[in-house]
Design a protein around this motif. Structure first.
Motif, short mmCIF file in Angstrom:
data_model
loop_
_atom_site.label_atom_id
_atom_site.label_comp_id
_atom_site.label_asym_id
_atom_site.label_seq_id
_atom_site.Cartn_x
_atom_site.Cartn_y
_atom_site.Cartn_z
N GLY A 11 -3.32 2.51 4.01
CA GLY A 11 -3.45 2.44 3.03
C GLY A 11 -4.57 1.79 3.40
O GLY A 11 -4.96 0.89 4.66
N ARG A 78 -1.67 8.49 7.03
CA ARG A 78 -0.47 8.35 7.13
C ARG A 78 0.09 9.13 8.09
O ARG A 78 0.07 10.67 7.64
N THR A 131 -4.11 -4.82 5.01
CA THR A 131 -3.48 -4.45 3.28
C THR A 131 -3.31 -4.83 2.23
O THR A 131 -3.40 -6.42 2.28
N ILE A 132 -4.55 -4.53 1.26
CA ILE A 132 -4.17 -4.68 -0.42
C ILE A 132 -2.80 -5.47 -0.53
O ILE A 132 -3.02 -6.22 -1.61
N ASP A 133 -2.28 -4.98 -0.40
CA ASP A 133 -0.78 -5.64 -1.06
C ASP A 133 0.17 -7.20 -0.69
O ASP A 133 0.83 -7.41 -1.49
N MET A 175 -2.17 -2.49 -8.57
CA MET A 175 -1.40 -1.82 -7.21
C MET A 175 -0.59 -2.82 -6.74
O MET A 175 -0.15 -3.99 -6.99
N GLY A 176 0.78 -2.02 -5.81
CA GLY A 176 1.36 -2.29 -5.56
C GLY A 176 3.24 -1.40 -6.31
O GLY A 176 3.51 -2.11 -7.38
N ARG A 177 3.37 -1.14 -5.42
CA ARG A 177 3.89 -0.06 -5.48
C ARG A 177 5.68 -1.11 -5.42
O ARG A 177 6.63 -0.62 -6.16
N GLU A 228 1.90 -1.33 -10.62
CA GLU A 228 2.67 -0.59 -10.65
C GLU A 228 4.19 -0.41 -10.53
O GLU A 228 4.21 1.08 -10.85
N TYR A 280 -6.99 2.73 -7.38
CA TYR A 280 -8.27 3.04 -6.29
C TYR A 280 -9.18 1.80 -6.54
O TYR A 280 -10.02 1.41 -5.40
N ARG A 283 -8.78 -0.60 -4.45
CA ARG A 283 -9.10 -0.80 -2.93
C ARG A 283 -10.01 -0.67 -1.97
O ARG A 283 -10.30 -0.53 -0.73
O1 F6P Z 1 -2.70 -0.35 0.37
C1 F6P Z 1 -1.20 -0.46 -0.74
C2 F6P Z 1 -1.19 0.44 -1.90
O2 F6P Z 1 -2.13 0.10 -2.44
C3 F6P Z 1 -0.91 -0.17 -2.99
O3 F6P Z 1 -0.34 -0.79 -3.99
C4 F6P Z 1 0.52 1.92 -3.58
O4 F6P Z 1 1.38 1.81 -4.15
C5 F6P Z 1 -0.36 2.67 -2.83
O5 F6P Z 1 -1.06 1.98 -0.75
C6 F6P Z 1 -0.86 3.63 -2.35
O6 F6P Z 1 -1.86 4.68 -1.80
P1 F6P Z 1 -1.93 5.79 -1.72
O7 F6P Z 1 -1.77 6.39 -2.80
O8 F6P Z 1 -3.50 6.26 -0.82
O9 F6P Z 1 -0.65 6.35 -1.41
#
Ligand code: F6P
Length: 350
Positions: A11, A78, A131-133, A175-177, A228, A280, A283
């Motif tokens: 990301g 990715r 990474t923003i996370d 954000m933050g999976r 999230e 987004y 980001r």
């Molecule tokens: O960059 C980190 C992040 O923003 C996470 O917080 C988020 O879950 C993920 O990337 C989503 O990124 P993408 O939708 O581009 O896969």
């Protein structure tokens, strides 16, 4: 080393361009040439039909007018099959072909895993955390976190004004999976009443009680910040709650969203509740001064390490000092939940 390369992967994060700029300018300062690979590992694998689309030879000029721009001008992707040994071998061959003696990769845990695999095979690599996370334990900060935090705060300030005017609760998804660091820091900075993260259990009933308590104590609005990925740690029996409330009967509880959750909170608390998903927006955007400085310091240090023939390391920052650790200490070590900060949100949000 006479020629090194730089790439961004995973990301994007605001401040990556500042780091690329620092790598390029520091390398030129030390009389090294720099290749800029596009789209992360895909560029290094030279997957485009035209190789000119995979990399560029960087000059001082290539990185001018970039420090203040969000995203990554090298582009990112990715590359899910980079864990395959044949892909790693192909990359090492490509690097030899181009005379590249070391690679600096900017990204998160997945990016670092690829860089580690290359270093384990004897090919020099250095990782810069972008990474923003802010989800890497070994470093206090990653590039992009500060900007994302400031963006989220600015958005929530706006939501607070309208919530307050309408006497509503607002559920804001950030954000933050897998990591709640953005959520916890945003909640504290915005004076939120409650924060939900993937790393700690929470319940809808508790939130509803909190809202009711706030209303009784004269609060006009309530700000609830949710990462999230926080549904993973929800303990409530959502199906049972929905079956028990006439207004929630039509909600399909197999997949949850912030919007459904807002309706459930509203039914349980009696306060009108609206959902906002920042997505987004967090980001993108021009990097904060902090992220530009962090990217610049990380980039310059990465070049110095390669110049000293030190590799297989991830750069970071601890107590404002630039550090580097072996990849084994960086990869697969997620940032644990900052419990004291999360508790402080609850104490100060009353
Ligand atoms: O960059 C980190 C992040 O923003 C996470 O917080 C988020 O879950 C993920 O990337 C989503 O990124 P993408 O939708 O581009 O896969």
């Amino acid at each position: 080393m006479q020629r090194i390369a730089v790439m961004t992967s995973g990301g994007d994060a605001p401040g990556m361009n500042a780091a690329v700029r620092a790598v390029v300018r520091a390398a030129i300062h030390y009389d090294m040439s720099v290749v800029g690979f596009k789209r992360g590992y895909n560029g290094m694998l030279m997957r485009s039909r035209d190789t000119h689309d995979d990399f560029d030879i960087m000059t001082r000029k290539s990185v001018s007018d970039k420090i203040h721009r969000g995203g990554t001008f090298l582009m990112t992707a990715r590359c899910l099959d980079f864990h395959k040994p044949e892909c790693q071998k192909q990359v090492i061959q490509n690097m030899h072909l181009l005379g590249v003696e070391g690679v600096i990769g900017i990204g998160g845990d997945g990016t670092f895993a690829g860089l580690k695999a290359l270093a384990d095979q004897g090919f020099p690599t250095i990782g810069i955390p972008g990474t923003i996370d802010n989800d890497l334990e070994y470093t206090d900060f990653t590039i992009g976190f500060d900007t994302a935090l400031n963006t989220a705060c600015e958005c929530i300030n706006r939501v607070r004004e309208t919530s307050d005017s309408h006497e509503r609760a607002s559920l804001i998804t950030v954000m933050g999976r897998n990591c709640g660091d953005i959520a916890v820091h945003t909640a504290l900075a915005c004076g939120a009443e409650y924060v939900m993260v993937p790393e700690a259990p929470w319940s809808i009933e508790e939130i509803a009680e909190r809202i009711k308590w706030g209303v009784l104590n004269g609060k006009r609005s309530t700000i609830l910040v949710m990462a999230e990925g926080a549904f993973a740690s929800l303990t409530s029996d959502v199906k049972a709650i929905c079956e028990a409330h006439e207004s929630l009967k039509d909600i399909a509880t197999d997949t949850m969203t912030g919007f459904k959750l807002a309706s459930i909170i509203e039914a349980l608390s009696g306060q009108e509740t609206r959902a906002t998903v920042l997505g987004y927006i967090q980001r993108g955007g021009s990097p904060s001064a902090q992220d530009r400085i962090l990217g610049s310091r990380f980039g310059a240090r990465a070049v110095e390490l390669l110049k000293e023939d030190t590799y297989g390391r991830a750069i970071g920052i601890r107590e404002n000092r630039i550090i580097d650790v072996p990849f084994s200490e960086a990869v697969g070590h997620p940032q644990p939940l900052n419990r004291p900060l999360m508790d402080l949100v609850g104490i100060l949000g009353k």
